[in-house]
Design an enzyme around this catalytic site. Structure first.
Site, PDB file in Angstrom:
ATOM      1  N   ASP A  30      34.338  38.981  51.389  1.00  0.00           N
ATOM      2  CA  ASP A  30      34.770  38.237  50.208  1.00  0.00           C
ATOM      3  C   ASP A  30      33.676  38.244  49.140  1.00  0.00           C
ATOM      4  O   ASP A  30      32.488  38.335  49.453  1.00  0.00           O
ATOM      5  CB  ASP A  30      35.081  36.800  50.627  1.00  0.00           C
ATOM      6  CG  ASP A  30      35.912  36.039  49.620  1.00  0.00           C
ATOM      7  OD1 ASP A  30      36.556  36.674  48.754  1.00  0.00           O
ATOM      8  OD2 ASP A  30      35.942  34.803  49.687  1.00  0.00           O
ATOM      9  N   GLU A  89      39.889  40.234  43.093  1.00  0.00           N
ATOM     10  CA  GLU A  89      40.010  38.774  43.065  1.00  0.00           C
ATOM     11  C   GLU A  89      39.970  38.251  41.625  1.00  0.00           C
ATOM     12  O   GLU A  89      39.396  38.895  40.753  1.00  0.00           O
ATOM     13  CB  GLU A  89      38.826  38.116  43.793  1.00  0.00           C
ATOM     14  CG  GLU A  89      38.786  38.314  45.254  1.00  0.00           C
ATOM     15  CD  GLU A  89      37.636  37.525  45.869  1.00  0.00           C
ATOM     16  OE1 GLU A  89      37.875  36.892  46.890  1.00  0.00           O
ATOM     17  OE2 GLU A  89      36.516  37.543  45.332  1.00  0.00           O
TER      18      GLU A  89
END
Length: 145
Positions: A30, A89
């Site tokens: 992430d 993202e």
């Protein structure tokens, strides 16, 4: 898994992630590009998905030194070359989506697609959506022309 977690205890992290992958869990790195990452860590850490941090995906304002496109493109190509799925993202605007799509990101997440909600609310939304019956158009049989 965040980049910060990768920076802490590499041996322990690799061991635990490998054990998880052995059970069929896919591992995502992430916030890639947000600060702690090292390209060399991608060789060590068993990941399946690279999530490009929104600070790279979002077009800077008001007067960017460089548009987001080249950076997203580099990270997306890196992920592709390593055999990783790549997610952009923080896609909040149509321009962010265009940058991600132009770079070849087949996956994206962000406010443009939906705001974060608690799991219970999301489950209720899914249940309500599946309860909607959309009639199919009647297709005449072949030769009934």
């Amino acid at each position: 898994m965040t980049e910060h977690a990768v920076a802490l205890d590499m041996d322990e992290l690799v061991s635990r992630l490998a054990a998880l992958r052995d059970t069929g869990v896919r591992i995502a790195l992430d916030d890639f590009g947000a600060g702690y990452s090292s390209l060399g860590q991608l060789r060590q850490v068993p990941v399946d998905i690279l999530k490009i941090d929104r600070s790279i995906v979002a077009e800077p304002a008001p007067a960017p030194r460089m548009s987001a496109g080249p950076l997203v493109d580099v990270v997306a190509r890196l992920g592709e070359r390593l055999g990783l799925a790549v997610i952009a993202e923080g896609v909040a605007l149509p321009a962010d989506r265009a940058v991600a799509e132009a770079a070849g990101c087949g996956l994206a997440q962000g406010d443009l697609f939906g705001r974060p909600v608690p799991a219970e609310r999301f489950e209720a939304m899914l249940a309500a959506e599946s309860a909607v019956v959309v009639p199919r158009p009647r297709v005449p049989p072949p030769g009934a022309g």
